[in-house]
Design a protein around this motif. Structure first.
Motif, mmCIF file in Angstrom:
data_model
loop_
_atom_site.group_PDB
_atom_site.id
_atom_site.type_symbol
_atom_site.label_atom_id
_atom_site.label_comp_id
_atom_site.label_asym_id
_atom_site.label_seq_id
_atom_site.Cartn_x
_atom_site.Cartn_y
_atom_site.Cartn_z
ATOM 1 N N LYS A 37 0.825 -1.209 0.000
ATOM 2 C CA LYS A 37 0.000 0.000 0.000
ATOM 3 C C LYS A 37 0.861 1.262 0.000
ATOM 4 O O LYS A 37 1.821 1.376 0.768
ATOM 5 C CB LYS A 37 -0.913 -0.004 1.220
ATOM 6 N N ASP A 41 -1.840 9.237 1.302
ATOM 7 C CA ASP A 41 -3.264 8.965 1.147
ATOM 8 C C ASP A 41 -3.807 9.407 -0.204
ATOM 9 O O ASP A 41 -4.804 8.881 -0.683
ATOM 10 C CB ASP A 41 -4.071 9.606 2.291
ATOM 11 N N GLU A 42 -3.150 10.372 -0.828
ATOM 12 C CA GLU A 42 -3.571 10.896 -2.125
ATOM 13 C C GLU A 42 -2.339 11.451 -2.831
ATOM 14 O O GLU A 42 -1.681 12.338 -2.303
ATOM 15 C CB GLU A 42 -4.607 12.003 -1.893
ATOM 16 N N CYS A 49 1.198 11.878 4.378
ATOM 17 C CA CYS A 49 1.835 10.601 4.716
ATOM 18 C C CYS A 49 1.841 10.467 6.229
ATOM 19 O O CYS A 49 2.488 11.252 6.924
ATOM 20 C CB CYS A 49 3.275 10.553 4.207
#
Length: 136
Positions: A37, A41-42, A49
């Protein structure tokens, strides 16, 4: 509304890709991964982060292919790590060795909540816009 959000993400991804490729020497966009992952997040200028102080898994750095449905890791990139102290903002090298992966628990053992794990690329071909990971 969903389509509007998706297209906004695609446009942001394209803009970031253009920025990465358009810089004087950066030719590859990279991102940090914890396991499979992406840590950010984007993948946009608004991306954050964050990692829990109890996180587990291998921390790696990869070049990425961005699409509207996924952010796929491509090639591993060597990196180094520094830790930014939350109070003094002092950077301390975690290790002088070049890493391809590291157990996040080993890094977190040297961090406190509020510190940041800072990833350093070793080659100016690799842009890493989200290079600080906040420890919560």
């Amino acid at each position: 509304m969903k389509n509007r959000i998706r297209w906004s993400l695609v446009i942001c991804g394209c803009m970031l890709s253009s920025l990465c490729a358009g810089q004087s020497s950066f030719s590859n966009c990279t991102a940090a991964f914890l396991g499979d992952k992406m840590v950010v997040d984007e993948y946009s200028p608004k991306g954050k982060c964050v990692v829990a102080a109890t996180a587990t898994g291998q921390l790696t750095l990869y070049t990425v292919n961005l699409s509207r449905t996924e952010s796929k890791r491509v090639e591993p990139v060597p990196f180094q790590i520094a830790i930014r102290d939350k109070d003094t903002k002092t950077l301390t090298m975690y290790s002088k060795e070049n890493l391809r992966q590291v157990d996040i628990r080993r890094v977190l053992a040297r961090c406190r909540k509020g510190d940041a794990i800072v990833l350093l690329t070793l080659d100016n071909r690799y842009a890493l816009p989200h290079n600080e990971i906040l420890v919560q």
